[in-house]
Design a protein around this motif. Structure first.
Motif, PDB file in Angstrom:
ATOM      1  N   LEU A 167       1.248   1.297  -2.525  1.00 57.61           N
ATOM      2  CA  LEU A 167       1.934   2.482  -1.990  1.00 57.61           C
ATOM      3  C   LEU A 167       0.941   3.578  -1.630  1.00 57.61           C
ATOM      4  O   LEU A 167       1.116   4.274  -0.619  1.00 57.61           O
ATOM      5  CB  LEU A 167       2.948   2.996  -3.015  1.00 57.61           C
ATOM      6  CG  LEU A 167       4.184   2.132  -3.256  1.00 57.61           C
ATOM      7  CD1 LEU A 167       5.022   2.701  -4.398  1.00 57.61           C
ATOM      8  CD2 LEU A 167       5.029   2.032  -1.980  1.00 57.61           C
ATOM      9  N   GLU A 197      10.599   3.964  -8.394  1.00 62.43           N
ATOM     10  CA  GLU A 197      11.063   5.218  -7.782  1.00 62.43           C
ATOM     11  C   GLU A 197      10.307   6.420  -8.342  1.00 62.43           C
ATOM     12  O   GLU A 197      10.056   7.396  -7.616  1.00 62.43           O
ATOM     13  CB  GLU A 197      12.568   5.406  -8.027  1.00 62.43           C
ATOM     14  CG  GLU A 197      13.447   4.447  -7.246  1.00 62.43           C
ATOM     15  CD  GLU A 197      13.489   3.046  -7.859  1.00 62.43           C
ATOM     16  OE1 GLU A 197      14.012   2.138  -7.207  1.00 62.43           O
ATOM     17  OE2 GLU A 197      12.984   2.881  -9.008  1.00 62.43           O
ATOM     18  N   GLU A 203       7.092   6.552  -6.487  1.00 64.30           N
ATOM     19  CA  GLU A 203       7.307   7.021  -5.116  1.00 64.30           C
ATOM     20  C   GLU A 203       7.460   8.542  -5.090  1.00 64.30           C
ATOM     21  O   GLU A 203       6.945   9.205  -4.177  1.00 64.30           O
ATOM     22  CB  GLU A 203       8.542   6.341  -4.537  1.00 64.30           C
ATOM     23  CG  GLU A 203       8.339   4.846  -4.305  1.00 64.30           C
ATOM     24  CD  GLU A 203       9.628   4.126  -3.956  1.00 64.30           C
ATOM     25  OE1 GLU A 203       9.559   3.008  -3.406  1.00 64.30           O
ATOM     26  OE2 GLU A 203      10.721   4.676  -4.238  1.00 64.30           O
TER      27      GLU A 203
END
Length: 456
Positions: free
Chosen positions: A377, A445, A448
């Protein structure tokens, strides 16, 4: 008439059990605010009085005014330092231990506790590849474990080299070693030989080169390696360093306080195969083996050496050193710089017995996988840069354009908004971001949101 200190208040006991049950049932566990939330003025004033206060009042004070100012390091959003993620079973059994009035000091008074702790230590020693007979004790943390092991290393080295002045013996390590290693050497009066690393990793080749150019290599009696550096999760060349140490009769100590748990990882276990060469090593179950604070396993290849140098002798301790059935009983107090101790290894023992090895393997591997996905990510973002590939469950990244103050402000904002507890670190003289995963249930999450929060 029972003294008030020992009278059980049944109603308050129910309140405590309810508090503990509610705390254990939190899902998710809230982060709370640590030092960002000031303790209200006056809340602790005149707390201690001649006649005392009601237990309910003091518990409420803790719950309402102190607990919110304590980071819950078992939260899935606690990704700073090296967190703590105790299994529910280990926490529950820790309560059993706390209520049991037992000491874990010696065999005479705590044979049952010591036998169970030794079973857990033997399991870890076998997992590390050490021979039968390896063992040790559980101590409060890696600092105590490293200090005790290096004390034995120093004394064994002095005994093996009587021609070297006691104050001249040295132990080799790298600058990447945990801060407790340097402190321990200072405390025991041993000069460190710092060996340059290869991309922050201590290797056999580097050690050989350092000794070759050193004017007195014969004074080096030991070497310290790290299985998972705290800052970046880097595993030293355990196989090369360990084989070199055995070939040259050096004490080989491995600090695996954090990364030693990778013995349970299918993807990284092979990198720790060199543990089998260790004369001593540590691993902290209160880190990545899901036990409550405070619990470090300190294990020796030959525990009798540690007992020889560390066992305390006194008239009132004579009974603890008697022989029973032809063998000297096992006293945990003989294997570290401690005497009185709680049976801190039992919650880990209980949880491992209840859940089984496979559950531990999957939980450790889950954190490594989450670090890998986090790195992906970061690389896919347009505002962050990956500093290096993940080391075990640690990810380092930078936000181009940010300075130290920016990172600290970002860290405080994340905690203030209860997104996560993330703190910056220093890498090669630069302030950067760092996250470390232990809890297998940390949601992607959360990662993120952390990444997105660094955009501003």
């Amino acid at each position: 008439m029972t003294h008030p200190l020992f009278a059980l208040d049944e109603e308050f006991a129910r309140q405590v059990f309810a508090y503990c049950r509610d705390r254990l049932s939190l899902d998710p566990v809230p982060l709370d605010y640590g030092g960002l939330l000031p303790i209200p003025d006056g809340v602790l004033d005149n707390l201690f009085s001649e006649t005392g206060r009601s237990a309910e009042e003091v518990l409420a004070l803790y719950r309402d005014h102190l607990a919110p100012s304590i980071i819950s390091v078992d939260s899935t959003a606690c990704l700073a330092f090296i967190p703590n993620a105790p299994s529910k079973m280990s926490s529950l059994f820790d309560m059993v231990i706390a209520a049991s009035g037992l000491a874990g000091t010696n065999w005479v008074e705590a044979a049952g506790a010591v036998a169970a702790e030794n079973q857990a230590l033997e399991f870890l020693a076998r997992r590390a590849g050490l021979p039968a007979g390896a063992g040790g004790t559980f101590v409060p943390g890696g600092t105590a474990g490293n200090l005790s092991a290096l004390t034995v290393a120093r004394d064994v080295g002095r005994a093996r080299h009587p021609d070297i002045a006691p104050h001249e013996v040295r132990i080799a390590l790298s600058e990447e070693a945990h801060s407790s290693i340097g402190t321990a050497l200072h405390v025991i009066g041993v000069t460190p030989l710092y060996v340059p690393t290869d991309d922050h990793r201590l290797t056999r080749r580097a050690l050989e080169a350092a000794l070759a150019r050193d004017p007195h290599p014969e004074t080096v009696v030991g070497v310290v390696a790290t299985a998972g550096t705290t800052n970046a999760g880097i595993i030293d060349d355990l196989e090369g360093l360990g084989s070199f140490a055995r070939e040259h009769d050096l004490w080989f100590h491995v600090d695996g306080a954090y990364g030693g748990a990778a013995m349970f990882s299918s993807s990284h276990r092979e990198q720790l195969s060199g543990l089998r060469h260790a004369n001593s090593f540590i691993v902290d179950p209160h880190k990545w083996l899901f036990a409550p604070f405070d619990c470090c396993a300190l294990i020796y290849r030959e525990p009798t050496l540690a007992r020889h140098y560390l066992a305390q002798r006194a008239g009132y301790l004579d009974i603890t050193h008697e022989e029973t059935h032809g063998v000297e009983d096992w006293n945990p107090s003989d294997f570290a710089l401690h005497l009185s101790r709680r049976a801190r290894g039992l919650p880990f023992w209980f949880s491992l017995a209840v859940h089984g090895v496979t559950a531990y393997e999957s939980a450790v591997e889950a954190a490594i996988e989450l670090a890998r996905r986090t790195a992906e990510l970061v690389e896919a973002s347009d505002h962050l840069k990956l500093v290096r590939p993940p080391g075990l469950s640690v990810v380092l990244f930078r936000r181009p354009g940010w300075n130290r103050d920016d990172y600290f402000a970002w860290s405080h904002r994340l905690l203030r908004e209860q997104i996560a507890f993330v703190v910056p670190t220093t890498w090669e003289g630069e302030t950067i971001g760092r996250v470390v995963f232990l809890h297998p249930d940390t949601p992607l999450e959360t990662v993120e949101r952390i990444i997105e929060s660094a955009r501003d």
